[in-house]
Scaffold this active site. Structure first.
Site, mmCIF file in Angstrom:
data_model
loop_
_atom_site.group_PDB
_atom_site.id
_atom_site.type_symbol
_atom_site.label_atom_id
_atom_site.label_comp_id
_atom_site.label_asym_id
_atom_site.label_seq_id
_atom_site.Cartn_x
_atom_site.Cartn_y
_atom_site.Cartn_z
ATOM 1 N N LYS A 13 -0.013 2.096 4.675
ATOM 2 C CA LYS A 13 -0.982 3.311 4.530
ATOM 3 C C LYS A 13 -2.321 3.122 5.260
ATOM 4 C CE LYS A 13 -1.024 3.323 0.133
ATOM 5 N NZ LYS A 13 -0.173 2.083 -0.115
ATOM 6 N N ARG A 88 -3.700 8.333 -6.976
ATOM 7 C CA ARG A 88 -2.578 7.516 -7.359
ATOM 8 C C ARG A 88 -1.772 7.969 -8.775
ATOM 9 N NH1 ARG A 88 -4.521 2.574 -4.220
ATOM 10 N NH2 ARG A 88 -2.997 0.967 -4.348
ATOM 11 N N ARG A 127 -0.110 -10.711 4.550
ATOM 12 C CA ARG A 127 -1.402 -9.610 4.764
ATOM 13 C C ARG A 127 -2.598 -10.495 4.979
ATOM 14 N NH1 ARG A 127 -2.763 -4.081 2.052
ATOM 15 N NH2 ARG A 127 -2.480 -4.986 -0.030
ATOM 16 N N ARG A 160 -5.965 -11.315 -0.151
ATOM 17 C CA ARG A 160 -6.602 -10.886 -1.309
ATOM 18 C C ARG A 160 -6.006 -11.394 -2.895
ATOM 19 N NH1 ARG A 160 -5.889 -4.475 -0.201
ATOM 20 N NH2 ARG A 160 -5.439 -4.615 -2.319
ATOM 21 N N ARG A 171 1.993 -4.494 -9.187
ATOM 22 C CA ARG A 171 1.674 -3.534 -8.486
ATOM 23 C C ARG A 171 2.603 -2.360 -8.260
ATOM 24 N NH1 ARG A 171 -1.792 -6.112 -3.943
ATOM 25 N NH2 ARG A 171 -2.261 -3.946 -3.546
HETATM 26 P P1 ADP Z 1 -1.336 -0.352 2.555
HETATM 27 O O1 ADP Z 1 -2.672 0.162 2.850
HETATM 28 O O2 ADP Z 1 -0.021 0.658 2.268
HETATM 29 O O3 ADP Z 1 -1.352 -1.287 1.305
HETATM 30 P P2 ADP Z 1 -1.434 -2.098 4.901
HETATM 31 O O4 ADP Z 1 -1.612 -1.021 6.001
HETATM 32 O O5 ADP Z 1 -2.546 -2.833 4.495
HETATM 33 O O6 ADP Z 1 -0.666 -1.311 3.653
HETATM 34 O O7 ADP Z 1 -0.125 -3.100 5.479
HETATM 35 C C1 ADP Z 1 0.171 -4.067 4.534
HETATM 36 C C2 ADP Z 1 0.522 -5.422 5.446
HETATM 37 O O8 ADP Z 1 1.737 -4.926 6.330
HETATM 38 C C3 ADP Z 1 -0.367 -5.534 6.440
HETATM 39 O O9 ADP Z 1 -0.569 -7.164 6.658
HETATM 40 C C4 ADP Z 1 -0.128 -4.864 7.695
HETATM 41 O O10 ADP Z 1 -0.779 -5.696 8.925
HETATM 42 C C5 ADP Z 1 1.257 -5.141 7.623
HETATM 43 N N1 ADP Z 1 2.043 -3.895 8.069
HETATM 44 C C6 ADP Z 1 1.570 -2.753 8.228
HETATM 45 N N2 ADP Z 1 2.406 -1.638 8.849
HETATM 46 C C7 ADP Z 1 3.705 -2.444 9.188
HETATM 47 C C8 ADP Z 1 4.760 -2.273 9.918
HETATM 48 N N3 ADP Z 1 5.312 -1.044 10.371
HETATM 49 N N4 ADP Z 1 5.639 -3.393 10.064
HETATM 50 C C9 ADP Z 1 5.319 -4.722 9.555
HETATM 51 N N5 ADP Z 1 4.024 -4.734 8.981
HETATM 52 C C10 ADP Z 1 3.193 -3.926 8.924
HETATM 53 P P1 ADP Z 2 -2.803 -1.074 -1.874
HETATM 54 O O1 ADP Z 2 -2.850 0.060 -0.612
HETATM 55 O O2 ADP Z 2 -2.366 -2.403 -1.369
HETATM 56 O O3 ADP Z 2 -2.008 -0.989 -2.845
HETATM 57 P P2 ADP Z 2 -5.669 -0.658 -2.199
HETATM 58 O O4 ADP Z 2 -6.575 -1.312 -1.604
HETATM 59 O O5 ADP Z 2 -5.367 0.801 -2.253
HETATM 60 O O6 ADP Z 2 -4.244 -1.626 -2.147
HETATM 61 O O7 ADP Z 2 -5.652 -0.764 -4.008
HETATM 62 C C1 ADP Z 2 -6.012 -2.047 -4.504
HETATM 63 C C2 ADP Z 2 -6.393 -1.831 -5.892
HETATM 64 O O8 ADP Z 2 -7.501 -0.842 -6.160
HETATM 65 C C3 ADP Z 2 -5.341 -1.200 -6.752
HETATM 66 O O9 ADP Z 2 -4.126 -2.236 -7.319
HETATM 67 C C4 ADP Z 2 -5.871 -0.489 -8.010
HETATM 68 O O10 ADP Z 2 -6.163 -1.658 -8.831
HETATM 69 C C5 ADP Z 2 -7.275 -0.149 -7.330
HETATM 70 N N1 ADP Z 2 -7.156 1.413 -6.747
HETATM 71 C C6 ADP Z 2 -7.334 1.733 -5.406
HETATM 72 N N2 ADP Z 2 -7.181 2.929 -5.626
HETATM 73 C C7 ADP Z 2 -6.847 3.496 -6.753
HETATM 74 C C8 ADP Z 2 -6.970 4.755 -7.460
HETATM 75 N N3 ADP Z 2 -6.838 5.914 -6.609
HETATM 76 N N4 ADP Z 2 -6.835 4.719 -8.661
HETATM 77 C C9 ADP Z 2 -6.930 3.772 -9.348
HETATM 78 N N5 ADP Z 2 -6.769 2.421 -8.652
HETATM 79 C C10 ADP Z 2 -7.027 2.420 -7.672
#
Ligand code: ADP
Ligand code: ADP
Ligand code: ZN
Length: 213
Positions: A13, A88, A127, A160, A171
């Site tokens: 995302k 979420r 990541r 992280r 998660r």
């Molecule tokens: P989210 O915001 O949904 O948690 P991220 O954008 O941070 O996800 O992506 C999670 C991990 O996967 C990061 O290390 C990112 O560089 C990698 N990643 C994102 N998109 C792809 C893809 N299409 N193929 C492989 N790895 C990806």
């Molecule tokens: P990812 O896309 O990898 O799940 P985020 O950076 O979006 O990670 O979120 C990390 C953490 O921050 C989540 O696991 C949650 O604890 C908190 N968080 C982020 N956005 C929200 C939300 N909209 N509501 C509740 N908790 C959130």
């Protein structure tokens, strides 16, 4: 253009939201980044949020909804935004819908980036995050130019705390229980679009750009 990114943790995302924000000149609003910035700065909100984030749990809606409604009311968001990580939960989605409705607005697209759970664990362990500017990398799929250093701002990259495998599983459970129901919520609203998030980063972005036009 008002866009929501849906998908499991690690679906990509944030990676896609950054590219969308750049192409369509709208701000990228990540609740995770906002919470991490608050933790880094030692704010009250940061202290409260950290206790939940470290356990892989969601931060309570009361601490989250007003923050986002305030953020999307700022001047840079008049032409739209990409929301990444919000909503979420169903109550968060309802709070957003009613805040927008009170101004005669609505979300244009909710983009669900689909990636099966099996792929998520390896994505998360690879990541690397920049806690200064919010950029993310992957040691294999999207490495920075210089190992361990952010391309954008030169800060040191970290794994992280909540990306360790034991927390990632939690998660994912939380995602299926609390966030996945939003797919039907936005399908019913007529704005859901789905992309295959297992493709490479550029191909996923092409598919999204085709949807957004
Ligand atoms: P989210 O915001 O949904 O948690 P991220 O954008 O941070 O996800 O992506 C999670 C991990 O996967 C990061 O290390 C990112 O560089 C990698 N990643 C994102 N998109 C792809 C893809 N299409 N193929 C492989 N790895 C990806
Ligand atoms: P990812 O896309 O990898 O799940 P985020 O950076 O979006 O990670 O979120 C990390 C953490 O921050 C989540 O696991 C949650 O604890 C908190 N968080 C982020 N956005 C929200 C939300 N909209 N509501 C509740 N908790 C959130
Ligand atoms: Zn950086």
């Amino acid at each position: 253009m008002k866009i929501i990114m849906l998908g499991a943790p690690g679906a990509g995302k944030g990676t896609q939201a950054k590219q969308i924000a750049e192409k369509y000149s709208v701000p990228h609003i990540s609740t995770g980044d906002i919470f991490r910035a608050n933790i880094k700065n030692g704010t009250e909100l940061g202290k409260k949020a950290k206790a939940y984030m470290d356990q892989g749990l969601l931060v309570p809606d009361e601490l989250t909804c007003d923050l986002v409604v305030d953020r999307i009311s700022q001047a840079d968001a008049v032409n739209g935004y990409v929301l990444d990580g919000f909503p979420r939960t169903i109550p968060q989605a309802e709070a957003l819908t009613s805040a927008l409705a009170s101004r005669g607005e609505k979300i244009d697209f909710a983009i669900d980036v689909e990636v099966p759970d099996e792929n998520i664990i390896s994505r998360m362990s690879g990541r690397r995050a920049c806690l200064s500017c919010g950029a993310t990398y992957h040691v294999e799929f999207n490495p920075p130019a210089k190992e361990g250093i952010c391309d954008v701002c030169g800060s040191r990259l970290v794994l992280r705390d909540d990306d360790k495998p034991e927390t990632v599983q939690k998660r994912l459970d939380v995602y299926h229980a609390q966030t996945q129901p939003l797919i039907d919520y936005y399908k019913d609203a007529g704005v859901l679009r789905t992309v295959d998030g297992t493709q490479d980063i550029q191909k996923v972005f092409q598919d999204i750009a085709e949807i957004l036009g």
